[in-house]
Design an enzyme around this catalytic site. Structure first.
Site: not given
Ligand code: 13P
Length: 251
Positions: A10, A96, A174, A235-236
């Site tokens: 998140w 990360h 992202g 992520g998103g």
């Molecule tokens: P996104 O899925 O938003 O590209 O982010 C990936 C991420 O950094 C998961 O840890």
């Protein structure tokens, strides 16, 4: 044993109330579904206890997004692995690229964090991955190998066997620019080979290696169909049930 895992990261999103609502909604959506992967929510620290209470007894698990490299003491603002574990969380994302880039986390610091996590029976989801310039100059394998080597390869085989790896090419996070299925498979196979060279084929085959970086409902199935891609760190798309559930169901 190698597990299929879909984990939502998140990041810096959701108030406590919003996070609780999302966890409840996801739990309801998953109830009665035959899911073929472990589902983990990695929330901000302050949500962990509440979300753990919501998902307890279900297939879902909870993780933090970081922990301190120290056990306790005068380190204002830090949260230790023992504190994370005391909430009921079972996982912790470490390494990360956002922590590496914005908070100066080096391979050496991350090595300490991994140790603290394991000592407190947390499973690290350890992230590795190259930035765009490294990819464009063909250095991605070297970069990833160094990250793994310097943070993880002093672990015993038994401890290494507890780790989940997540390959997250920084240029794909992202950005909407996912690694192609072939790029993901190529890197995951390379990572598994490094692990095999160090700890043997059995440990390598038992290690879950997740892909992260603009994974979504549209590309998850193809990414997860690769023999060395054991799931995703999302992520998103993990911030809404509508976008997260189809990724879980891609398995
Ligand atoms: P996104 O899925 O938003 O590209 O982010 C990936 C991420 O950094 C998961 O840890």
């Amino acid at each position: 044993m190698r597990k299929n895992i879909v984990a939502g990261n998140w990041k810096l999103n959701k108030t406590l109330q919003e996070g609780v609502a999302l966890a409840k909604e996801l739990k309801t959506a998953l109830t009665g579904k035959n899911v073929n992967c472990d589902v983990i929510i990695c929330s901000p620290f302050i949500h962990l206890t509440a979300i753990h209470e919501i998902v307890e007894g279900s297939e879902m698990k909870v993780g933090a997004q970081n922990c301190a490299d120290k056990d306790s003491g005068a380190y204002t603002g830090e949260v230790s692995a023992a504190m994370v574990a005391s909430t009921g969380a079972q996982y912790v994302i470490l390494g990360h690229s956002e922590r590496r880039a914005y908070y100066g986390e080096t391979n050496a610091i991350l090595k300490e964090k991994v140790k603290r996590a394991l000592e407190n029976h947390l499973i690290p989801i350890f992230c590795i991955g190259e930035v765009l310039e490294e990819r464009e100059t063909g250095k991605q394998n070297k970069v990833v190998k160094t990250q793994i080597n310097e943070s993880l390869f002093d672990l015993s085989a038994e401890d290494f066997g507890k780790i989940v790896l997540a390959y997250e090419p920084v240029w794909a996070i992202g950005t909407g620019k996912t690694a192609t299925s072939a790029q993901a498979q190529e890197m995951h196979a390379f990572i598994r080979q490094i692990v095999a060279d160090k700890y043997g084929t059995k440990t390598a085959n038992d290690t879950s290696i997740l892909y992260g970086g603009s994974a979504n409902a549209g590309n998850a199935k193809e990414l997860f169909s690769n023999p060395d891609v054991d799931g995703g760190l999302i992520g998103g798309a993990s911030l809404k049930v509508d976008t997260f559930l189809p990724i879980i169901e891609a398995f």
